[in-house]
Scaffold this active site. Structure first.
Site, short mmCIF file in Angstrom:
data_model
loop_
_atom_site.label_atom_id
_atom_site.label_comp_id
_atom_site.label_asym_id
_atom_site.label_seq_id
_atom_site.Cartn_x
_atom_site.Cartn_y
_atom_site.Cartn_z
N ILE A 76 0.93 -1.09 -0.14
CA ILE A 76 0.01 0.10 -0.03
C ILE A 76 0.71 1.27 0.00
CG2 ILE A 76 -1.61 1.30 1.42
CD1 ILE A 76 -2.86 -1.32 2.04
N ASP A 85 10.99 3.91 4.87
CA ASP A 85 10.63 2.42 5.52
C ASP A 85 11.86 1.97 6.38
OD1 ASP A 85 8.71 0.44 3.91
OD2 ASP A 85 10.54 -0.67 4.72
N ASN A 124 1.44 5.01 7.40
CA ASN A 124 1.02 3.70 6.65
C ASN A 124 1.71 2.34 7.56
OD1 ASN A 124 -0.09 1.83 4.64
ND2 ASN A 124 2.10 1.81 4.13
N SER A 138 -7.66 -0.26 9.56
CA SER A 138 -8.30 -1.59 8.94
C SER A 138 -9.45 -1.78 9.46
CB SER A 138 -7.30 -2.45 9.78
OG SER A 138 -7.42 -4.08 9.20
N TYR A 165 -4.03 -6.25 17.10
CA TYR A 165 -4.08 -5.44 15.87
C TYR A 165 -5.57 -4.69 15.75
CZ TYR A 165 -3.78 -4.54 11.06
OH TYR A 165 -3.64 -4.25 9.51
N LYS A 209 -5.82 -0.55 15.74
CA LYS A 209 -6.58 0.02 14.56
C LYS A 209 -7.76 0.79 14.73
CE LYS A 209 -3.35 -0.80 11.40
NZ LYS A 209 -2.47 0.02 10.83
N ILE A 230 -6.37 -7.09 0.99
CA ILE A 230 -5.58 -6.47 -0.17
C ILE A 230 -4.57 -7.24 -0.59
CG2 ILE A 230 -4.39 -4.26 -1.03
CD1 ILE A 230 -7.25 -3.56 -0.14
N LEU A 231 -4.35 -7.33 -1.95
CA LEU A 231 -3.47 -8.30 -2.51
C LEU A 231 -1.89 -7.82 -2.48
CD1 LEU A 231 -5.64 -10.13 -5.34
CD2 LEU A 231 -5.18 -10.71 -2.76
N THR A 232 -1.65 -7.34 -1.49
CA THR A 232 -0.27 -6.92 -1.17
C THR A 232 0.86 -8.16 -1.62
OG1 THR A 232 0.16 -7.24 1.13
CG2 THR A 232 -0.60 -5.06 0.21
#
Length: 268
Positions: free
Chosen positions: A18, A37, A90, A145, A158, A162, A191-193
């Site tokens: 993302i 990062d 992010n 999320s 998690y 979030k 999401i297809l990360t």
């Protein structure tokens, strides 16, 4: 091509998934982007690809568990590009082997996620907002999320972290709106990360497909385009909101797929 022209943006977790999609889309629409990062080499690669495509980007190392590095990242962006207008918080994640139900959760994992998933967002806002005020305003986009809106058998930390991001977003929007600071969040579903593709089995993908309203899964760019919209002046009257980008996975009565299956069985 000019939706965020000459804006300075920071994208944390910008080296993959993302974050990478968000960084590239912001740059393609004219923003000067800091790709931050923990994997500095990967961040440098993304920044190089943006420059090769005609954009402006630099890489920065970020350990989101270290508040000093968050401040340093923001100060470096301002020193390099002169101001700050957009912050995409992010960074986040969880360890499914330790993030279990309330009785069995690893307490150190709870504390780690509170630090990385929630405190880092707060600190990003804390250090970015003064620079945004000096620039005449800004837009903060936090990655939340769908785990913030529904209970689960596991991933307790998690979901809690979030959910905290969702409400922190409202607080920032409330406290700094008069200084022209907008703060919104995006809540992705599946999401297809690259990480999702590597770790989610076909069987689990099929379960998600069963409950999606749409007949496909999300891609990183689906979140990236939402980030781009919220960063742009097109969203200038939107603040304090969390936009759910999840393919309709959570909108229907959860019994609908089973009742449809039952109806089809009887019809045959």
């Amino acid at each position: 091509m000019n939706r965020v022209r000459d804006k300075v943006a920071i994208v944390t977790g910008g080296a993959s998934g993302i974050g990478l999609a968000s960084a590239k889309l912001l740059a393609s629409e004219g923003a000067k982007v800091i790709v931050a990062d923990f994997n500095l080499e990967a961040a440098q690669k993304v920044a190089r690809e943006i420059r090769q495509a005609g954009g402006v980007a630099e890489a920065a190392f970020l350990n989101a568990a270290d508040g000093d590095l968050i401040k340093e990242m923001i100060d470096t962006a301002v020193e390099k590009f002169g101001s700050l207008h957009i912050l995409v918080n992010n960074v986040g994640g969880n360890n499914p082997q330790k993030d279990l139900d309330v009785v069995n959760i690893d307490i150190e994992e709870w504390d780690r996620q509170m630090n990385v998933n929630t405190k880092s967002v707060m600190l990003g806002c804390k250090y970015a907002i003064p620079h945004m005020i000096a620039a005449g305003g800004g837009s903060i986009i936090n990655t939340a999320s769908m785990a913030a809106f529904a209970g689960d058998a596991v991933r307790t930390a998690y979901g809690a972290t979030k959910a905290a991001v969702v409400n922190l977003t409202r607080y920032v929007a409330t406290q700094y709106g008069h200084q022209r600071i907008r703060c919104n969040a995006v809540a992705p579903g599946l999401i297809l990360t690259p990480a999702a593709k590597a770790h989610i089995s076909p069987e689990v993908m099929d379960i998600f497909s069963k409950y999606n309203a749409l007949p496909y899964h999300g891609e990183p760019e689906d979140i990236g385009y939402t980030v781009l919209f919220l960063a742009s002046d097109e969203a200038k009257f939107i603040t304090g909101q969390t936009i759910q980008v999840e393919g309709g996975h959570y909108i229907g009565n959860p019994t609908v797929p089973d009742f449809l299956s039952l109806a089809n069985t009887h019809a045959n």
